[in-house]
Design a protein around this motif. Structure first.
Motif, PDB file in Angstrom:
ATOM      1  N   ASP A 185      -2.096  -8.114 -13.810  1.00 14.27           N
ATOM      2  CA  ASP A 185      -3.026  -8.918 -13.023  1.00 14.27           C
ATOM      3  C   ASP A 185      -2.977  -8.499 -11.551  1.00 14.27           C
ATOM      4  N   TYR A 186      -1.773  -8.254 -11.041  1.00 12.13           N
ATOM      5  CA  TYR A 186      -1.667  -7.800  -9.654  1.00 12.13           C
ATOM      6  C   TYR A 186      -2.403  -6.470  -9.473  1.00 12.13           C
ATOM      7  N   LEU A 187      -2.202  -5.542 -10.388  1.00  7.70           N
ATOM      8  CA  LEU A 187      -2.858  -4.237 -10.276  1.00  7.70           C
ATOM      9  C   LEU A 187      -4.378  -4.381 -10.312  1.00  7.70           C
ATOM     10  N   LEU A 188      -4.870  -5.280 -11.155  1.00  6.90           N
ATOM     11  CA  LEU A 188      -6.311  -5.448 -11.314  1.00  6.90           C
ATOM     12  C   LEU A 188      -6.959  -6.244 -10.190  1.00  6.90           C
ATOM     13  N   THR A 189      -6.279  -7.318  -9.763  1.00 11.09           N
ATOM     14  CA  THR A 189      -6.916  -8.242  -8.817  1.00 11.09           C
ATOM     15  C   THR A 189      -6.263  -8.289  -7.447  1.00 11.09           C
ATOM     16  N   GLY A 190      -5.000  -7.902  -7.382  1.00 12.20           N
ATOM     17  CA  GLY A 190      -4.276  -7.998  -6.120  1.00 12.20           C
ATOM     18  C   GLY A 190      -3.822  -9.402  -5.791  1.00 12.20           C
ATOM     19  N   LYS A 191      -3.995 -10.313  -6.745  1.00 13.19           N
ATOM     20  CA  LYS A 191      -3.605 -11.702  -6.501  1.00 13.19           C
ATOM     21  C   LYS A 191      -2.111 -11.793  -6.285  1.00 13.19           C
ATOM     22  N   ILE A 234      -6.940   1.314  -8.254  1.00 12.21           N
ATOM     23  CA  ILE A 234      -6.392   2.628  -7.905  1.00 12.21           C
ATOM     24  C   ILE A 234      -5.730   2.576  -6.530  1.00 12.21           C
ATOM     25  N   ASN A 235      -6.372   1.906  -5.574  1.00 12.85           N
ATOM     26  CA  ASN A 235      -5.783   1.774  -4.245  1.00 12.85           C
ATOM     27  C   ASN A 235      -4.440   1.051  -4.305  1.00 12.85           C
ATOM     28  N   ARG A 236      -4.350   0.003  -5.137  1.00 14.85           N
ATOM     29  CA  ARG A 236      -3.087  -0.732  -5.256  1.00 14.85           C
ATOM     30  C   ARG A 236      -2.000   0.160  -5.869  1.00 14.85           C
ATOM     31  N   ILE A 237      -2.386   0.975  -6.856  1.00 19.39           N
ATOM     32  CA  ILE A 237      -1.409   1.893  -7.467  1.00 19.39           C
ATOM     33  C   ILE A 237      -0.904   2.883  -6.414  1.00 19.39           C
ATOM     34  N   PHE A 238      -1.820   3.443  -5.635  1.00 20.64           N
ATOM     35  CA  PHE A 238      -1.405   4.407  -4.604  1.00 20.64           C
ATOM     36  C   PHE A 238      -0.607   3.726  -3.491  1.00 20.64           C
ATOM     37  N   GLN A 239      -0.908   2.473  -3.208  1.00 20.79           N
ATOM     38  CA  GLN A 239      -0.137   1.725  -2.221  1.00 20.79           C
ATOM     39  C   GLN A 239       1.302   1.536  -2.713  1.00 20.79           C
ATOM     40  N   LEU A 240       1.448   1.217  -3.986  1.00 19.89           N
ATOM     41  CA  LEU A 240       2.781   1.088  -4.569  1.00 19.89           C
ATOM     42  C   LEU A 240       3.519   2.425  -4.544  1.00 19.89           C
ATOM     43  N   MET A 241       2.806   3.496  -4.864  1.00 15.83           N
ATOM     44  CA  MET A 241       3.427   4.825  -4.831  1.00 15.83           C
ATOM     45  C   MET A 241       3.914   5.147  -3.417  1.00 15.83           C
ATOM     46  N   GLU A 242       3.071   4.856  -2.434  1.00 14.63           N
ATOM     47  CA  GLU A 242       3.450   5.132  -1.046  1.00 14.63           C
ATOM     48  C   GLU A 242       4.648   4.291  -0.630  1.00 14.63           C
ATOM     49  N   ALA A 243       4.655   3.024  -1.012  1.00 10.81           N
ATOM     50  CA  ALA A 243       5.770   2.143  -0.667  1.00 10.81           C
ATOM     51  C   ALA A 243       7.078   2.618  -1.283  1.00 10.81           C
ATOM     52  N   HIS A 244       6.976   3.276  -2.430  1.00 10.95           N
ATOM     53  CA  HIS A 244       8.165   3.792  -3.114  1.00 10.95           C
ATOM     54  C   HIS A 244       8.401   5.278  -2.817  1.00 10.95           C
ATOM     55  N   GLU A 245       7.628   5.803  -1.869  1.00 13.74           N
ATOM     56  CA  GLU A 245       7.771   7.199  -1.430  1.00 13.74           C
ATOM     57  C   GLU A 245       7.750   8.170  -2.607  1.00 13.74           C
ATOM     58  N   MET A 246       6.698   8.060  -3.406  1.00 13.40           N
ATOM     59  CA  MET A 246       6.590   8.953  -4.546  1.00 13.40           C
ATOM     60  C   MET A 246       5.184   9.527  -4.628  1.00 13.40           C
ATOM     61  N   ASN A 247       5.074  10.661  -5.292  1.00 12.96           N
ATOM     62  CA  ASN A 247       3.765  11.286  -5.470  1.00 12.96           C
ATOM     63  C   ASN A 247       3.286  11.089  -6.909  1.00 12.96           C
ATOM     64  N   ALA A 248       2.080  11.566  -7.181  1.00 12.40           N
ATOM     65  CA  ALA A 248       1.473  11.377  -8.497  1.00 12.40           C
ATOM     66  C   ALA A 248       2.312  12.024  -9.599  1.00 12.40           C
ATOM     67  N   ALA A 249       2.873  13.188  -9.334  1.00 12.43           N
ATOM     68  CA  ALA A 249       3.687  13.874 -10.350  1.00 12.43           C
ATOM     69  C   ALA A 249       4.924  13.043 -10.710  1.00 12.43           C
ATOM     70  N   GLN A 250       5.548  12.441  -9.699  1.00 11.88           N
ATOM     71  CA  GLN A 250       6.725  11.611  -9.966  1.00 11.88           C
ATOM     72  C   GLN A 250       6.351  10.387 -10.790  1.00 11.88           C
ATOM     73  N   LEU A 251       5.247   9.724 -10.404  1.00  9.70           N
ATOM     74  CA  LEU A 251       4.825   8.543 -11.161  1.00  9.70           C
ATOM     75  C   LEU A 251       4.501   8.925 -12.597  1.00  9.70           C
ATOM     76  N   THR A 252       3.800  10.023 -12.769  1.00  2.37           N
ATOM     77  CA  THR A 252       3.437  10.490 -14.109  1.00  2.37           C
ATOM     78  C   THR A 252       4.685  10.690 -14.956  1.00  2.37           C
ATOM     79  N   ALA A 285       3.786 -10.310  -7.673  1.00  6.02           N
ATOM     80  CA  ALA A 285       3.210  -9.447  -6.643  1.00  6.02           C
ATOM     81  C   ALA A 285       4.346  -8.728  -5.927  1.00  6.02           C
ATOM     82  N   PRO A 286       4.149  -7.458  -5.609  1.00 10.05           N
ATOM     83  CA  PRO A 286       5.240  -6.684  -5.014  1.00 10.05           C
ATOM     84  C   PRO A 286       5.424  -6.995  -3.539  1.00 10.05           C
ATOM     85  N   SER A 287       6.614  -6.770  -3.089  1.00 11.36           N
ATOM     86  CA  SER A 287       6.884  -6.790  -1.660  1.00 11.36           C
ATOM     87  C   SER A 287       6.869  -5.334  -1.226  1.00 11.36           C
TER      88      SER A 287
END
Length: 132
Positions: free
Chosen positions: A59-65, A4-22, A70-72
Motif C-alpha cells: 500500500d505504501y508503494l502504491l499510494t504513499g500513505k 516507481i518514484n517511491r521505489i527509487f526514493q527507497l533505493m536512494e535512501a538505502h544507497e543502492m542501485n537498480a542492479a543491487q535491488l534486482t 511507511a518507511p523512515s
C-alpha cells in the motif's frame, strides 16, 4: 509521486542501485530499468518482493500513505553503516553481520583510508612521470 518514484526514493535512501535491488530482492535482471523507462509497470508479485525487502507495505508503494509500515527515509546510523557494508559483507562471505557498530565504522574508515592512500600514490606517480 508515483510507485516507481517511491521505489527509487527507497533505493536512494538505502544507497543502492537498480542492479543491487534486482539481485537482493530477487527480481529479474533489467526489470527496474524497464520500470524507470515506463516500458513496464511492476507486477503485484514484484511489488510484494520490494515491499518485503524494504520492510514497507505494498500500500505504501502504491499510494504513499503514511502508516505503521511507511518507511523512515532518515535511516538510523546502524542501517546506513550496514548499507555501506553490503558489498563488503558479500565479499567476506557474510562475516560483517557479526561485527559491532563501532567495528563496522572502523572497517568503513579503513576502506576510505586505503582509497585515499591509493589516490595519493596515483597522484604522486602521475607527477613523477610528467603527468598532471
Amino acid at each position: 509521486m508515483t510507485t516507481i518514484n517511491r521505489i527509487f526514493q527507497l533505493m536512494e535512501a538505502h544507497e543502492m542501485n537498480a542492479a543491487q535491488l534486482t539481485r537482493e530482492a530477487g527480481l529479474t535482471v533489467g526489470l527496474v530499468s524497464q520500470w524507470k523507462k515506463g516500458a513496464q509497470k511492476p507486477s503485484s508479485r514484484n511489488l510484494q518482493k520490494i515491499a518485503d525487502y524494504f520492510h514497507v507495505s505494498v500500500d505504501y508503494l502504491l499510494t504513499g500513505k503514511d502508516g505503521p509500515s511507511a518507511p523512515s527515509l532518515s535511516l538510523p546510523e546502524e542501517d546506513t553503516v550496514d548499507s555501506q557494508l553490503r558489498e563488503v559483507n558479500f565479499a567476506l562471505s557474510g562475516e560483517v553481520h557479526e561485527l559491532t557498530l563501532n567495528e563496522k565504522k572502523d572497517v568503513l574508515d579503513f576502506i576510505k583510508f586505503v582509497k585515499a592512500q591509493r589516490a595519493a600514490k596515483d597522484k604522486k606517480e602521475g607527477r613523477e612521470h610528467g603527468h598532471t
